[in-house]
Design an enzyme around this catalytic site. Structure first.
Site, PDB file in Angstrom:
ATOM      1  N   SER A 204      40.960  45.938 -34.634  1.00  0.00           N
ATOM      2  CA  SER A 204      39.546  45.802 -34.260  1.00  0.00           C
ATOM      3  C   SER A 204      38.650  45.866 -35.489  1.00  0.00           C
ATOM      4  O   SER A 204      38.961  46.550 -36.469  1.00  0.00           O
ATOM      5  CB  SER A 204      39.168  46.941 -33.303  1.00  0.00           C
ATOM      6  OG  SER A 204      37.771  47.008 -33.128  1.00  0.00           O
TER       7      SER A 204
ATOM      8  N   TYR B  71      38.477  55.448 -30.919  1.00  0.00           N
ATOM      9  CA  TYR B  71      39.013  54.103 -30.702  1.00  0.00           C
ATOM     10  C   TYR B  71      39.352  53.448 -32.043  1.00  0.00           C
ATOM     11  O   TYR B  71      40.449  52.928 -32.240  1.00  0.00           O
ATOM     12  CB  TYR B  71      38.001  53.253 -29.933  1.00  0.00           C
ATOM     13  CG  TYR B  71      38.375  51.791 -29.855  1.00  0.00           C
ATOM     14  CD1 TYR B  71      39.424  51.370 -29.038  1.00  0.00           C
ATOM     15  CD2 TYR B  71      37.691  50.828 -30.591  1.00  0.00           C
ATOM     16  CE1 TYR B  71      39.790  50.032 -28.971  1.00  0.00           C
ATOM     17  CE2 TYR B  71      38.035  49.496 -30.521  1.00  0.00           C
ATOM     18  CZ  TYR B  71      39.092  49.098 -29.712  1.00  0.00           C
ATOM     19  OH  TYR B  71      39.452  47.773 -29.647  1.00  0.00           O
TER      20      TYR B  71
END
Length: 341
Positions: free
Chosen positions: A145, A170
């Site tokens: 990501s 995350y």
């Protein structure tokens, strides 16, 4: 033709990737745990597009075959971290390659429910790596990501940048995935290709993402939440461009001989949030009521991908304009939720 495992197959990118690979004639086995992080009906609707019926897809550990594509598209509901069922699946199918898109998504939700991120993104990813190791999978493509870059001021983001200061759990799990992949490439000679996704949007998109939230609110005469008073920019990347890039990394020979690879996959053209909203207002022909709010915890001010490495090694060429992408999303949204309008 290849036999390919797609984890996260009921997800936004996973669904589109399954469609693209089936169209090219490959045999796809999709896996998803269909968790309730967002509306499961949207996940089942995506699977339905693939010919996977809800009644069979909802049962854990049972293989469903597509009513549209036959044995070219199969699906199994599994948790990625299941250390009994996942190795059995790998043993049964002997996959040529694996694309791991399954993960607990969302930056802000990682503040509320950190355990879910460790279960899926760390333990689940380790399980995938171990299965690739023991079942002779030579190429693993996996989702990282853009959030690994944190709040850096160095733009555009380059893969060589230091990413040791994540500002959400995350992001920390995605950075961990990259480190784990490096270890398995080194020790077991598995080719691993990490893709740092930048704000993906388009038809069948996630309800927790800005594109969906804004469209839904505007069409239902509700205010939209604009964080950091709109002083944000994002490298919005259309789903078709993303999928083409992922397909290339799965199937094409790379110009890079290293076993461990890491790439930005984005549009390379960041858009100011207020400009994005303006384009959406023009497509909808409605002016949004804006609720200006401060910055959210865990969020970043800007994202901007340098995609030159992926362009060179795998011929990645994003070409969808934000205006075109918004039009396509709105068409899908109005069609899918037609009873509301």
């Amino acid at each position: 033709m290849k036999k390919i495992l797609i984890t996260g197959a009921a997800g936004f990118i996973g669904y589109h990737l399954c469609e693209a690979l089936i169209k090219q004639g490959h045999d796809v086995i999709g896996l998803d745990n269909i968790n309730d992080y967002y509306d499961v009906n949207l996940k089942y609707a995506r699977l339905d597009q693939l010919g996977i019926e809800k009644e069979s897809a909802s049962v854990f550990s049972e293989i469903s075959e597509s009513t549209v594509h036959g044995s070219h598209m199969q699906f199994i509901r599994l948790n990625l971290e299941d250390r009994n069922a996942l190795p059995k699946l790998f043993k049964t199918y002997q996959f040529d390659m694996v694309c791991n898109l399954a993960a607990q998504a969302g930056v802000r939700y990682s503040i509320e429910n950190p355990e879910a991120y460790i279960d899926s993104n760390i333990n689940g990813f380790l399980n995938v790596l171990e299965c690739c190791r023991h079942h002779n999978v030579k190429r693993l493509v996996y989702a990282s990501s853009s959030s690994v870059y944190g709040n850096t001021d160095k733009i555009p983001f380059e893969e060589t940048a230091n990413v040791d200061q994540p500002i959400s759990l995350y992001a920390a799990t995605k950075k961990s995935n990259e480190l784990m992949a490096h270890t398995y490439s080194h020790l077991y000679k598995i080719e691993t290709i990490g893709l740092r996704f930048f704000t993906v949007y388009g038809p069948w998109g996630r309800p927790d993402m800005a594109m969906f939230l804004f469209t839904d609110a505007i069409l239902n005469n509700k205010p939209i939440n604009v964080f950091n008073n709109g002083n944000l920019s994002r490298d919005f990347t259309y789903i078709d461009d993303i999928v083409e890039g992922v397909v290339n990394t799965l199937l094409k020979e790379s110009k890079n001989s290293s076993l461990y690879k890491l790439y930005n996959i984005g549009n390379g053209k960041p858009v100011q949030l207020l400009d994005f909203i303006k384009s959406l207002e023009e497509v909808l022909n409605i002016t949004a009521t804006k609720n200006m709010l401060p910055m959210q915890d865990g969020d970043v001010h800007q994202t901007f991908a340098n995609t030159s490495k992926l362009e060179h090694d795998f011929e990645y060429k994003p070409q969808t304009t934000v205006k075109k992408g918004i039009q396509e999303f709105v068409l899908w949204y109005k069609s899918f939720y037609k009873n509301n309008f």
